[in-house]
Design a protein around this motif. Sequence first.
Motif: not given
Length: 203
Positions: A98, A42, A36, A104
Amino acid sequence: MNDARAHRGLITLTGDHPIWERFFTVAPLVLVGTREEDGSWDLAPKHLAMPLGWENYFCFACTPGHRTYLNARREEVFTVSFPRPSQVLLTSLAAAPRCEDDSKPSLHVMATFPANRVKGELVEDAYLHLECALARIVDGFGPCSLVVGSILEAHVSEAALRRADKDDHDLLSEAPLLAYLSPGRYARIRKTKAFPFHKGWSR
């Protein structure tokens, strides 16, 4: 000219609408890792994913609005982890939406370790890992794009590595593979048979 609709037992599906929800197909299930903008990582499950050709290329389909697409385009690298059948629940958690603060939390339960050649994370206990440099992105497949990576390095579990002194049937029986049966089901593959290639066949 033969018409497929004239053959007994066939149902014709036109190309006016997507056809893929009407029957099952077999696909791999992988976790694509990307970085990210804030430096966090992620992980996103993908089943529209496969080797591209016979050389060291891997590709997956993704929409330009997804973080995986945006991250891969910006960072120009991504990782791929092939989970084991025992990791189905963890793989599902990676698809959780999210929170309002853009976090998350589901990813916190997934153990990872750093990649060697790229800035990325690999999923602990997966049987195969790929470290990829972005080769190209091809847009325009409806709402999807094809993200293609050049594999810089791969890591395979010793239990899943093919060897001359071990029969492939026994290897898969002891280290079964996870398959995604789209839409919405999965299977553990451990019983296999050698494919009957015709004499003289070559790729």
